[in-house]
Design a protein around this motif. Structure first.
Motif, short mmCIF file in Angstrom:
data_model
loop_
_atom_site.label_atom_id
_atom_site.label_comp_id
_atom_site.label_asym_id
_atom_site.label_seq_id
_atom_site.Cartn_x
_atom_site.Cartn_y
_atom_site.Cartn_z
N ALA A 113 0.91 -1.30 0.00
CA ALA A 113 -0.05 0.02 0.12
C ALA A 113 0.86 1.03 0.03
O ALA A 113 0.80 2.20 -0.74
N LEU A 114 1.90 1.24 0.85
CA LEU A 114 2.61 2.30 1.01
C LEU A 114 3.65 2.63 -0.25
O LEU A 114 3.59 4.03 -0.81
N THR A 115 4.01 1.80 -0.95
CA THR A 115 4.59 1.82 -2.49
C THR A 115 3.60 2.76 -3.29
O THR A 115 4.25 3.67 -3.98
N TYR A 116 2.55 2.36 -3.42
CA TYR A 116 1.43 3.26 -4.34
C TYR A 116 1.13 4.36 -3.69
O TYR A 116 1.01 5.71 -4.23
N TYR A 136 -0.61 5.25 8.83
CA TYR A 136 -0.99 3.90 9.23
C TYR A 136 -0.07 2.78 8.60
O TYR A 136 0.59 1.76 9.25
N CYS A 137 -0.07 2.82 7.29
CA CYS A 137 1.00 2.19 6.68
C CYS A 137 2.50 2.17 7.15
O CYS A 137 3.02 1.37 7.05
N TYR A 138 2.98 3.63 7.39
CA TYR A 138 4.02 3.79 7.97
C TYR A 138 4.35 3.16 9.01
O TYR A 138 5.08 2.29 9.57
N TYR A 139 3.12 3.24 9.94
CA TYR A 139 3.02 2.86 11.42
C TYR A 139 3.21 1.09 11.35
O TYR A 139 4.10 0.57 11.91
N LYS A 140 2.72 0.48 10.53
CA LYS A 140 2.44 -0.93 10.44
C LYS A 140 3.93 -1.42 9.84
O LYS A 140 4.17 -2.69 9.78
N THR A 141 4.69 -0.55 9.12
CA THR A 141 6.00 -1.00 8.50
C THR A 141 7.03 -0.66 9.28
O THR A 141 8.10 -0.30 8.94
N ASN A 142 6.86 -0.32 10.63
CA ASN A 142 7.67 0.48 11.86
C ASN A 142 8.55 1.82 11.25
O ASN A 142 9.53 1.65 11.55
N CYS A 144 8.42 4.99 12.10
CA CYS A 144 7.51 5.99 13.18
C CYS A 144 7.80 7.29 12.76
O CYS A 144 6.84 8.26 12.72
N PRO A 145 9.01 7.72 12.23
CA PRO A 145 9.19 9.25 12.02
C PRO A 145 8.03 9.47 10.78
O PRO A 145 7.33 10.69 11.01
N ASN A 146 7.83 9.02 9.96
CA ASN A 146 6.95 9.37 8.83
C ASN A 146 5.54 9.02 9.05
O ASN A 146 4.70 9.77 8.71
N ALA A 147 5.29 8.03 9.79
CA ALA A 147 3.99 7.70 10.51
C ALA A 147 3.64 9.12 11.22
O ALA A 147 2.45 9.46 11.06
N ILE A 148 4.40 9.78 12.11
CA ILE A 148 4.03 10.68 13.09
C ILE A 148 3.88 11.91 12.10
O ILE A 148 2.49 12.64 12.34
N LYS A 149 4.59 12.11 11.22
CA LYS A 149 4.33 13.32 10.16
C LYS A 149 2.93 13.21 9.59
O LYS A 149 2.00 14.15 9.39
N GLN A 150 2.53 11.94 9.28
CA GLN A 150 1.24 11.67 8.46
C GLN A 150 -0.31 11.82 9.54
O GLN A 150 -1.11 12.43 9.41
N PHE A 151 0.14 11.14 10.67
CA PHE A 151 -0.81 11.27 11.73
C PHE A 151 -1.03 12.77 12.20
O PHE A 151 -2.16 13.06 12.30
N TRP A 166 -4.10 10.00 17.03
CA TRP A 166 -3.20 10.38 18.51
C TRP A 166 -2.75 9.02 19.13
O TRP A 166 -1.85 9.02 19.44
N TYR A 167 -3.47 8.11 19.00
CA TYR A 167 -3.05 6.97 19.84
C TYR A 167 -2.11 6.18 19.22
O TYR A 167 -1.08 5.91 19.69
N HIS A 168 -2.01 6.17 17.78
CA HIS A 168 -0.83 5.47 17.22
C HIS A 168 0.37 6.50 17.13
O HIS A 168 1.58 6.12 17.30
#
Length: 173
Positions: A113-116, A136-142, A144-151, A166-168
């Motif tokens: 999913a992240l690839t696309y 969430y895709c960044y979060y599930k692929t560990n 975290c820095p990119n996950a936080i930016k998107q969240f 906020w939770y993630h």
């Protein structure tokens, strides 16, 4: 009777008869069905035109959209990537990448999913649902820095998406 109703009736009369107007009639009849969210009829018409010289370049995009709308995510992930290799779809690349990415997301294949999704405007535009999905895709692929930016981009509206973001984010920290 509206012009659209009249057009449908006229097109229905010629779309199944072998003549020089058959393929355009099939296309326009299917397109009207598509705009009316009558996806079964639209799909039937568009599929008849896949190998057509004139309409074959246009219909695969509509077919993909219909499969996506119908939740046939496996089919989208198998057929839609080929659309990205067709230069006639350059303007639609963002939308095609989004449909493929969201299909993988719905199938819980977050790395694909992240690839696309990374190639779409979701990566930069403000769209809470899109930012959440990408995060969430960044979060599930560990990642975290990119996950936080998107969240962070998904926390503006005060809703369940924001709460989940906020939770993630907290989990990432």
């Amino acid at each position: 009777e509206t012009n659209l109703e009249k057009a449908k009736a006229d097109l229905a009369e010629i779309k199944d008869k072998d003549n020089k107007y058959m393929n355009p009639a099939i296309y326009y009849y299917a397109h009207i069905a598509y705009t009316e969210k009558n996806y079964g009829t639209a799909l039937e018409g568009f599929n008849k035109l896949v190998n057509n010289e004139t309409f074959g370049v246009v219909v695969p995009y509509y077919i993909t959209q219909i499969y996506f709308i119908q939740g046939k995510y496996e089919t989208v992930t198998k057929t839609a990537p080929a659309l990205l290799n067709d230069s006639s779809n350059i303007q639609k690349a963002d939308e095609i990448n989004r449909m493929i990415g969201e299909s993988y997301y719905n199938l819980k294949n977050y790395s694909e999913a992240l690839t696309y999704l990374k190639k779409t405007s979701l990566a930069s535009d403000y769209n809470p649902q899109g930012n959440y999905a990408l995060g969430y895709c960044y979060y599930k692929t560990n990642d975290c820095p990119n996950a936080i930016k998107q969240f962070e981009k998904a926390t503006q509206p005060k809703d369940s998406i924001s709460q989940s973001a906020w939770y993630h984010m907290a989990d990432c920290y």
